[in-house]
Scaffold this active site. Sequence first.
Site, PDB file in Angstrom:
ATOM      1  NE  ARG A  67      10.234  83.323   0.936  1.00  0.00           N
ATOM      2  CZ  ARG A  67      10.661  83.175  -0.321  1.00  0.00           C
ATOM      3  NH1 ARG A  67      11.506  84.040  -0.856  1.00  0.00           N
ATOM      4  NH2 ARG A  67      10.223  82.188  -1.046  1.00  0.00           N
ATOM      5  CD  GLN A  99       4.043  79.791 -10.734  1.00  0.00           C
ATOM      6  OE1 GLN A  99       4.466  80.868 -11.125  1.00  0.00           O
ATOM      7  NE2 GLN A  99       2.753  79.566 -10.586  1.00  0.00           N
ATOM      8  CB  VAL A 101      10.762  77.716  -3.185  1.00  0.00           C
ATOM      9  CG1 VAL A 101      10.869  78.155  -4.641  1.00  0.00           C
ATOM     10  CG2 VAL A 101      10.520  78.925  -2.279  1.00  0.00           C
ATOM     11  CG  ASP A 102       5.828  76.208   0.304  1.00  0.00           C
ATOM     12  OD1 ASP A 102       5.660  75.034  -0.072  1.00  0.00           O
ATOM     13  OD2 ASP A 102       5.001  77.114   0.080  1.00  0.00           O
ATOM     14  CG  HIS A 117       9.759  79.347  -9.767  1.00  0.00           C
ATOM     15  ND1 HIS A 117       8.721  80.237  -9.595  1.00  0.00           N
ATOM     16  CD2 HIS A 117       9.882  79.189 -11.111  1.00  0.00           C
ATOM     17  CE1 HIS A 117       8.237  80.591 -10.783  1.00  0.00           C
ATOM     18  NE2 HIS A 117       8.919  79.964 -11.715  1.00  0.00           N
ATOM     19  CB  CYS A 125      28.837  75.800  -4.952  1.00  0.00           C
ATOM     20  SG  CYS A 125      30.315  76.826  -5.055  1.00  0.00           S
ATOM     21  CB  CYS A 146      31.713  76.318  -1.800  1.00  0.00           C
ATOM     22  SG  CYS A 146      31.998  74.672  -2.455  1.00  0.00           S
ATOM     23  CB  THR A 191      -0.350  80.952  -9.860  1.00  0.00           C
ATOM     24  OG1 THR A 191       0.665  81.674 -10.563  1.00  0.00           O
ATOM     25  CG2 THR A 191      -1.215  80.167 -10.819  1.00  0.00           C
ATOM     26  CG  ASN A 216      -5.895  82.930  -8.222  1.00  0.00           C
ATOM     27  OD1 ASN A 216      -4.997  82.190  -7.829  1.00  0.00           O
ATOM     28  ND2 ASN A 216      -5.742  84.232  -8.340  1.00  0.00           N
TER      29      ASN A 216
HETATM   30  C1  BJW Z   1      -5.110  82.702  -3.471  1.00  0.00           C
HETATM   31  C2  BJW Z   1      -5.174  82.545  -2.070  1.00  0.00           C
HETATM   32  C3  BJW Z   1      -5.892  81.412  -1.607  1.00  0.00           C
HETATM   33  C4  BJW Z   1      -4.028  84.299  -2.471  1.00  0.00           C
HETATM   34  N1  BJW Z   1      -6.456  80.580  -2.490  1.00  0.00           N
HETATM   35  N2  BJW Z   1      -5.685  81.870  -4.316  1.00  0.00           N
HETATM   36  C5  BJW Z   1       7.697  86.269 -21.142  1.00  0.00           C
HETATM   37  C6  BJW Z   1       7.087  87.495 -21.064  1.00  0.00           C
HETATM   38  C7  BJW Z   1       7.522  88.458 -20.150  1.00  0.00           C
HETATM   39  C8  BJW Z   1       8.597  88.202 -19.302  1.00  0.00           C
HETATM   40  C9  BJW Z   1       9.199  86.981 -19.362  1.00  0.00           C
HETATM   41  C10 BJW Z   1       8.752  86.037 -20.280  1.00  0.00           C
HETATM   42  N3  BJW Z   1       9.512  84.925 -20.122  1.00  0.00           N
HETATM   43  C11 BJW Z   1      10.387  85.156 -19.106  1.00  0.00           C
HETATM   44  C12 BJW Z   1      10.244  86.388 -18.645  1.00  0.00           C
HETATM   45  C13 BJW Z   1      11.030  87.025 -17.533  1.00  0.00           C
HETATM   46  C14 BJW Z   1      10.567  86.609 -16.151  1.00  0.00           C
HETATM   47  C15 BJW Z   1       9.106  86.979 -15.980  1.00  0.00           C
HETATM   48  O1  BJW Z   1       8.198  86.176 -16.083  1.00  0.00           O
HETATM   49  N4  BJW Z   1       8.834  88.232 -15.663  1.00  0.00           N
HETATM   50  C16 BJW Z   1       7.469  88.705 -15.467  1.00  0.00           C
HETATM   51  C17 BJW Z   1       7.308  89.184 -14.030  1.00  0.00           C
HETATM   52  C18 BJW Z   1       7.132  89.747 -16.482  1.00  0.00           C
HETATM   53  N5  BJW Z   1      10.777  85.186 -15.965  1.00  0.00           N
HETATM   54  C19 BJW Z   1      11.929  84.695 -15.594  1.00  0.00           C
HETATM   55  O2  BJW Z   1      12.906  85.429 -15.425  1.00  0.00           O
HETATM   56  C20 BJW Z   1      12.045  83.196 -15.438  1.00  0.00           C
HETATM   57  N6  BJW Z   1      13.150  82.752 -16.185  1.00  0.00           N
HETATM   58  C21 BJW Z   1      13.089  82.530 -17.530  1.00  0.00           C
HETATM   59  O3  BJW Z   1      12.040  82.534 -18.135  1.00  0.00           O
HETATM   60  O4  BJW Z   1      14.308  82.293 -18.113  1.00  0.00           O
HETATM   61  C22 BJW Z   1      14.442  82.518 -19.528  1.00  0.00           C
HETATM   62  C23 BJW Z   1      14.437  84.041 -19.761  1.00  0.00           C
HETATM   63  C24 BJW Z   1      15.248  84.834 -19.010  1.00  0.00           C
HETATM   64  C25 BJW Z   1      15.213  86.217 -19.173  1.00  0.00           C
HETATM   65  C26 BJW Z   1      14.337  86.793 -20.114  1.00  0.00           C
HETATM   66  C27 BJW Z   1      13.522  85.953 -20.879  1.00  0.00           C
HETATM   67  C28 BJW Z   1      13.583  84.561 -20.702  1.00  0.00           C
HETATM   68  C29 BJW Z   1      12.312  82.818 -13.981  1.00  0.00           C
HETATM   69  C30 BJW Z   1      11.220  83.219 -13.076  1.00  0.00           C
HETATM   70  C31 BJW Z   1      11.581  82.849 -11.636  1.00  0.00           C
HETATM   71  C32 BJW Z   1      10.616  83.483 -10.657  1.00  0.00           C
HETATM   72  N7  BJW Z   1      11.101  83.364  -9.350  1.00  0.00           N
HETATM   73  C33 BJW Z   1      10.263  83.853  -8.237  1.00  0.00           C
HETATM   74  C34 BJW Z   1      11.168  84.237  -7.019  1.00  0.00           C
HETATM   75  C35 BJW Z   1      11.968  83.148  -6.490  1.00  0.00           C
HETATM   76  C36 BJW Z   1      11.197  82.224  -5.577  1.00  0.00           C
HETATM   77  C37 BJW Z   1      11.344  82.559  -4.123  1.00  0.00           C
HETATM   78  O5  BJW Z   1      12.282  83.206  -3.671  1.00  0.00           O
HETATM   79  O6  BJW Z   1      10.426  82.148  -3.416  1.00  0.00           O
HETATM   80  O7  BJW Z   1       9.286  82.885  -7.890  1.00  0.00           O
HETATM   81  S1  BJW Z   1       9.305  85.284  -8.614  1.00  0.00           S
HETATM   82  C38 BJW Z   1       7.941  84.887  -7.620  1.00  0.00           C
HETATM   83  O8  BJW Z   1       6.796  84.848  -8.488  1.00  0.00           O
HETATM   84  C39 BJW Z   1       8.186  83.439  -7.128  1.00  0.00           C
HETATM   85  C40 BJW Z   1       6.886  82.781  -7.491  1.00  0.00           C
HETATM   86  O9  BJW Z   1       7.066  81.386  -7.639  1.00  0.00           O
HETATM   87  C41 BJW Z   1       6.469  83.482  -8.750  1.00  0.00           C
HETATM   88  C42 BJW Z   1       5.026  83.358  -9.097  1.00  0.00           C
HETATM   89  O10 BJW Z   1       4.208  83.985  -8.144  1.00  0.00           O
HETATM   90  P1  BJW Z   1       2.806  83.347  -7.774  1.00  0.00           P
HETATM   91  O11 BJW Z   1       2.987  82.000  -7.225  1.00  0.00           O
HETATM   92  O12 BJW Z   1       1.890  83.480  -8.942  1.00  0.00           O
HETATM   93  O13 BJW Z   1       2.348  84.266  -6.539  1.00  0.00           O
HETATM   94  P2  BJW Z   1       1.631  85.697  -6.514  1.00  0.00           P
HETATM   95  O14 BJW Z   1       1.853  86.284  -5.171  1.00  0.00           O
HETATM   96  O15 BJW Z   1       2.010  86.518  -7.671  1.00  0.00           O
HETATM   97  O16 BJW Z   1       0.091  85.351  -6.687  1.00  0.00           O
HETATM   98  C43 BJW Z   1      -0.652  84.633  -5.717  1.00  0.00           C
HETATM   99  C44 BJW Z   1      -2.102  84.494  -6.223  1.00  0.00           C
HETATM  100  O17 BJW Z   1      -2.801  83.658  -5.325  1.00  0.00           O
HETATM  101  C45 BJW Z   1      -2.873  85.834  -6.292  1.00  0.00           C
HETATM  102  O18 BJW Z   1      -3.524  85.916  -7.557  1.00  0.00           O
HETATM  103  C46 BJW Z   1      -3.889  85.730  -5.159  1.00  0.00           C
HETATM  104  O19 BJW Z   1      -5.133  86.324  -5.469  1.00  0.00           O
HETATM  105  C47 BJW Z   1      -4.065  84.235  -5.026  1.00  0.00           C
HETATM  106  N8  BJW Z   1      -4.408  83.770  -3.669  1.00  0.00           N
HETATM  107  N9  BJW Z   1      -4.532  83.504  -1.460  1.00  0.00           N
HETATM  108  C48 BJW Z   1      -6.400  80.768  -3.804  1.00  0.00           C
HETATM  109  N10 BJW Z   1      -6.055  81.129  -0.273  1.00  0.00           N
HETATM  110 ZN    ZN Z   2      32.039  75.318  -4.716  1.00  0.00          ZN
END
Ligand code: BJW
Ligand code: ZN
Length: 243
Positions: A67, A99, A101-102, A117, A125, A146, A191, A216
């Site tokens: 990535r 959201q 990270v790029d 994110h 570390c 580290c 998103t 979107n």
């Molecule tokens: C276009 C387009 C164009 C395409 N123009 N549009 C409440 C309810 C249920 C669950 C939870 C909750 N609260 C917390 C949770 C747990 C969890 C969660 O949400 N799970 C769900 C999946 C159910 N959340 C967490 O764990 C978070 N932590 C937290 O809340 O801590 C407290 C806690 C912990 C444990 C339990 C409860 C509370 C942390 C979330 C971290 C997410 N990290 C990621 C991966 C790391 C990043 C990386 O490596 O890059 O981040 S997940 C991944 O999804 C990434 C993204 O930032 C994130 C969001 O995705 P995004 O940006 O929406 O992308 P896509 O692909 O899903 O959608 C793209 C959209 O664009 C599409 O709709 C396309 O149509 C559109 N599109 N081209 C306009 N040109």
């Molecule tokens: Zn360290």
Amino acid sequence: MSDLSPLRLDDGVRVLALTGAGVSAESGIPTFRDGNGLWESHRVEDVASPEGFARDPSLVWRFYSLRREAAASCAPNPGHRALAELEARLGERFLLATQNVDGLHRAAGNERLVEMHGNLFTTRCSGCDRPPFRDESLHFDAIPRCERCGAMLRPHIVWFGETLDPADLARIEDFIHESRGHRLVFLAAGTSGVVYPAAGLVEVCKRAGAETVLVNLEAPANVRAFDRVIEGRSGAVLPALFG
Ligand code: BJW
Ligand code: ZN
């Protein structure tokens, strides 16, 4: 065809923008959930979680190294640039929560930016409290360690099940709070509205009296919370919206 009439950006309006992977898609960065949502047959949750890192740190570093390599050759697109221009226009009446990270929003010029994110080019570390540091290095073979304590280094990314930085959340909440008594526009773009807490921001803003706008490609999970929905590519819609 969606209504592309510009947002009313009168004196005093405040804008909280939330972006996701769709905004970077036109720069060539793959989204998470379009297509099959898999990376080399692994679910995102398996390579972007503390459990995944504990199970197979070299797989996780390979995922993030690929990535890093891909993102390093990508450039901001017109959607990023439109948001940078909006910040230049509104100043402290604007905040961008991403959201992504790029790093492309910062490359486009946004400074009033919360990277909810984390950041792909930052490492920290897993063992000591040494501050996170800028890091473009790639790790396809050995797991980086580290220099201070010998523990494994890890990407400075908020993985599933990890909490977001409380300071980042506070900055977003403070902006919403400070918007009371003013016109507030919440604008989400690119998103899928499934990952929390980002997906819940629209409700928080609505409770604070905000107008809610979504740009979107398709209707996301939380579409019903938005007052205005514009289906289209962010690279085309965002510049028209702020015209
Ligand atoms: C276009 C387009 C164009 C395409 N123009 N549009 C409440 C309810 C249920 C669950 C939870 C909750 N609260 C917390 C949770 C747990 C969890 C969660 O949400 N799970 C769900 C999946 C159910 N959340 C967490 O764990 C978070 N932590 C937290 O809340 O801590 C407290 C806690 C912990 C444990 C339990 C409860 C509370 C942390 C979330 C971290 C997410 N990290 C990621 C991966 C790391 C990043 C990386 O490596 O890059 O981040 S997940 C991944 O999804 C990434 C993204 O930032 C994130 C969001 O995705 P995004 O940006 O929406 O992308 P896509 O692909 O899903 O959608 C793209 C959209 O664009 C599409 O709709 C396309 O149509 C559109 N599109 N081209 C306009 N040109
Ligand atoms: Zn360290």
